[in-house]
Design a protein around this motif. Structure first.
Motif, PDB file in Angstrom:
ATOM      1  N   ASP A  28      -8.551  14.921 -12.193  1.00 59.25           N
ATOM      2  CA  ASP A  28      -9.254  15.030 -13.468  1.00 59.25           C
ATOM      3  C   ASP A  28      -9.505  16.499 -13.814  1.00 59.25           C
ATOM      4  O   ASP A  28      -9.056  17.405 -13.093  1.00 59.25           O
ATOM      5  CB  ASP A  28     -10.550  14.216 -13.450  1.00 59.25           C
ATOM      6  N   SER A  29     -10.227  16.732 -14.876  1.00 65.45           N
ATOM      7  CA  SER A  29     -10.468  18.110 -15.350  1.00 65.45           C
ATOM      8  C   SER A  29     -11.276  18.940 -14.353  1.00 65.45           C
ATOM      9  O   SER A  29     -11.267  20.164 -14.413  1.00 65.45           O
ATOM     10  CB  SER A  29     -11.168  18.087 -16.708  1.00 65.45           C
ATOM     11  N   GLU A  30     -11.967  18.279 -13.399  1.00 59.47           N
ATOM     12  CA  GLU A  30     -12.740  18.993 -12.384  1.00 59.47           C
ATOM     13  C   GLU A  30     -11.954  19.136 -11.071  1.00 59.47           C
ATOM     14  O   GLU A  30     -12.493  19.604 -10.071  1.00 59.47           O
ATOM     15  CB  GLU A  30     -14.060  18.270 -12.121  1.00 59.47           C
ATOM     16  N   GLY A  31     -10.688  18.698 -11.069  1.00 59.37           N
ATOM     17  CA  GLY A  31      -9.852  18.820  -9.886  1.00 59.37           C
ATOM     18  C   GLY A  31     -10.067  17.729  -8.856  1.00 59.37           C
ATOM     19  O   GLY A  31      -9.629  17.856  -7.715  1.00 59.37           O
ATOM     20  N   LYS A  32     -10.750  16.641  -9.231  1.00 62.96           N
ATOM     21  CA  LYS A  32     -11.004  15.534  -8.307  1.00 62.96           C
ATOM     22  C   LYS A  32     -10.014  14.406  -8.583  1.00 62.96           C
ATOM     23  O   LYS A  32      -9.600  14.206  -9.725  1.00 62.96           O
ATOM     24  CB  LYS A  32     -12.429  15.011  -8.481  1.00 62.96           C
ATOM     25  N   GLU A  33      -9.668  13.666  -7.500  1.00 58.84           N
ATOM     26  CA  GLU A  33      -8.788  12.507  -7.673  1.00 58.84           C
ATOM     27  C   GLU A  33      -9.405  11.533  -8.659  1.00 58.84           C
ATOM     28  O   GLU A  33     -10.580  11.212  -8.567  1.00 58.84           O
ATOM     29  CB  GLU A  33      -8.588  11.769  -6.346  1.00 58.84           C
ATOM     30  N   SER A  34      -8.592  11.056  -9.555  1.00 58.77           N
ATOM     31  CA  SER A  34      -9.037  10.066 -10.532  1.00 58.77           C
ATOM     32  C   SER A  34      -8.297   8.763 -10.259  1.00 58.77           C
ATOM     33  O   SER A  34      -7.057   8.723 -10.273  1.00 58.77           O
ATOM     34  CB  SER A  34      -8.736  10.540 -11.951  1.00 58.77           C
ATOM     35  N   GLU A  35      -9.046   7.695 -10.011  1.00 54.50           N
ATOM     36  CA  GLU A  35      -8.417   6.398  -9.781  1.00 54.50           C
ATOM     37  C   GLU A  35      -7.600   5.976 -10.994  1.00 54.50           C
ATOM     38  O   GLU A  35      -6.472   5.504 -10.866  1.00 54.50           O
ATOM     39  CB  GLU A  35      -9.451   5.327  -9.451  1.00 54.50           C
ATOM     40  N   VAL A  90       0.881  -1.171   0.000  1.00 53.87           N
ATOM     41  CA  VAL A  90       0.000   0.000   0.000  1.00 53.87           C
ATOM     42  C   VAL A  90       0.913   1.214   0.000  1.00 53.87           C
ATOM     43  O   VAL A  90       1.839   1.299   0.811  1.00 53.87           O
ATOM     44  CB  VAL A  90      -0.943   0.026   1.216  1.00 53.87           C
ATOM     45  N   VAL A  91       0.681   2.121  -0.945  1.00 55.54           N
ATOM     46  CA  VAL A  91       1.524   3.308  -1.052  1.00 55.54           C
ATOM     47  C   VAL A  91       0.666   4.564  -1.025  1.00 55.54           C
ATOM     48  O   VAL A  91      -0.513   4.534  -1.364  1.00 55.54           O
ATOM     49  CB  VAL A  91       2.381   3.287  -2.344  1.00 55.54           C
ATOM     50  N   LYS A  92       1.290   5.647  -0.614  1.00 57.84           N
ATOM     51  CA  LYS A  92       0.663   6.970  -0.697  1.00 57.84           C
ATOM     52  C   LYS A  92       1.423   7.753  -1.751  1.00 57.84           C
ATOM     53  O   LYS A  92       2.652   7.755  -1.749  1.00 57.84           O
ATOM     54  CB  LYS A  92       0.728   7.693   0.640  1.00 57.84           C
ATOM     55  N   ILE A  93       0.673   8.388  -2.626  1.00 55.70           N
ATOM     56  CA  ILE A  93       1.307   9.238  -3.629  1.00 55.70           C
ATOM     57  C   ILE A  93       0.686  10.624  -3.548  1.00 55.70           C
ATOM     58  O   ILE A  93      -0.467  10.778  -3.155  1.00 55.70           O
ATOM     59  CB  ILE A  93       1.172   8.661  -5.059  1.00 55.70           C
ATOM     60  N   ALA A  94       1.467  11.609  -3.889  1.00 58.44           N
ATOM     61  CA  ALA A  94       0.971  12.987  -3.860  1.00 58.44           C
ATOM     62  C   ALA A  94      -0.147  13.132  -4.879  1.00 58.44           C
ATOM     63  O   ALA A  94      -0.043  12.644  -6.004  1.00 58.44           O
ATOM     64  CB  ALA A  94       2.107  13.951  -4.168  1.00 58.44           C
ATOM     65  N   ASN A  95      -1.240  13.768  -4.460  1.00 57.84           N
ATOM     66  CA  ASN A  95      -2.303  13.995  -5.442  1.00 57.84           C
ATOM     67  C   ASN A  95      -2.050  15.326  -6.148  1.00 57.84           C
ATOM     68  O   ASN A  95      -2.784  16.280  -6.018  1.00 57.84           O
ATOM     69  CB  ASN A  95      -3.709  13.877  -4.867  1.00 57.84           C
ATOM     70  N   ASP A  96      -0.953  15.301  -6.911  1.00 61.62           N
ATOM     71  CA  ASP A  96      -0.588  16.436  -7.744  1.00 61.62           C
ATOM     72  C   ASP A  96      -1.549  16.492  -8.921  1.00 61.62           C
ATOM     73  O   ASP A  96      -2.416  15.648  -9.080  1.00 61.62           O
ATOM     74  CB  ASP A  96       0.853  16.266  -8.257  1.00 61.62           C
ATOM     75  N   ASN A  97      -1.334  17.458  -9.757  1.00 59.65           N
ATOM     76  CA  ASN A  97      -2.218  17.618 -10.913  1.00 59.65           C
ATOM     77  C   ASN A  97      -2.239  16.400 -11.814  1.00 59.65           C
ATOM     78  O   ASN A  97      -3.198  16.206 -12.562  1.00 59.65           O
ATOM     79  CB  ASN A  97      -1.803  18.857 -11.712  1.00 59.65           C
ATOM     80  N   ASP A  98      -1.217  15.536 -11.726  1.00 61.63           N
ATOM     81  CA  ASP A  98      -1.191  14.384 -12.635  1.00 61.63           C
ATOM     82  C   ASP A  98      -2.147  13.263 -12.233  1.00 61.63           C
ATOM     83  O   ASP A  98      -2.330  12.305 -12.971  1.00 61.63           O
ATOM     84  CB  ASP A  98       0.232  13.843 -12.818  1.00 61.63           C
ATOM     85  N   ILE A  99      -2.801  13.348 -11.055  1.00 62.22           N
ATOM     86  CA  ILE A  99      -3.836  12.360 -10.739  1.00 62.22           C
ATOM     87  C   ILE A  99      -5.204  13.019 -10.532  1.00 62.22           C
ATOM     88  O   ILE A  99      -6.145  12.387 -10.083  1.00 62.22           O
ATOM     89  CB  ILE A  99      -3.468  11.482  -9.526  1.00 62.22           C
TER      90      ILE A  99
END
Length: 157
Positions: free
Chosen positions: A27-34, A16-25
């Motif tokens: 979506d166009s609405e600013g929500k996390e995209s799996e 299990v890892v944590k990654i920064a929710n930078d702009n690369d994850i």
């Protein structure tokens, strides 16, 4: 931070890892995209790796957060502890594995406990061994707590 569970080919959680929710994850609405998070994990850890997003806190997605050595159950889209025995079934309300027969009441009067025996698909009593003797006291079975209790002996002068 976004959390992702790495799975093996049998859907067992191996990391299990944590990654920064930078702009690369996001979506166009600013929500996390799996999907974008999985793509980032595959860039970081290898394109042949398998990932599912997991959440922790008050309202985890997929019923509960993933744990290493747990499993992902695709038909229910949930994380669970790994199935302990072949005869146990998944309770689809709690997503806990349950034995074919309920565990009997706890044994407190004697140093024994219940263990599941898969070969007979039943609960069997097993001894709780007394801890190793040592100087300065004695062990006795505490029937109220169902555990071994150490009592120091006082040194007489």
């Amino acid at each position: 931070m976004a959390s992702f569970a790495q799975l093996n080919s049998d859907n067992h959680v191996i990391n299990v890892v944590k990654i920064a929710n930078d702009n690369d994850i996001l979506d166009s609405e600013g929500k996390e995209s799996e999907a974008l998070g999985i793509a980032k994990c595959q860039r970081l850890f290898g394109s042949d790796t398998i990932w599912k997003q997991t959440w922790y806190g008050d309202n985890p997605g997929r019923f509960r957060g993933a744990i290493v050595d747990g499993e992902y159950i695709p038909e229910h889209d949930v994380f669970s502890k790994r199935k302990p025995y072949a005869s146990w079934t998944l309770n689809t309300t709690t997503y806990e594995w349950e034995p074919p027969t309920a565990e009997p009441a706890a044994i407190t009067a004697e140093p024994k406990r219940w263990n599941w025996d898969e070969s007979s698909t039943s609960w069997v009593k097993v001894d709780i061994p007394q801890p190793e003797e040592r100087e300065g006291g004695t062990w006795s079975w505490d029937t109220s707590l169902a555990c071994w209790d150490w009592t120091e002996t006082s040194e007489e002068e």
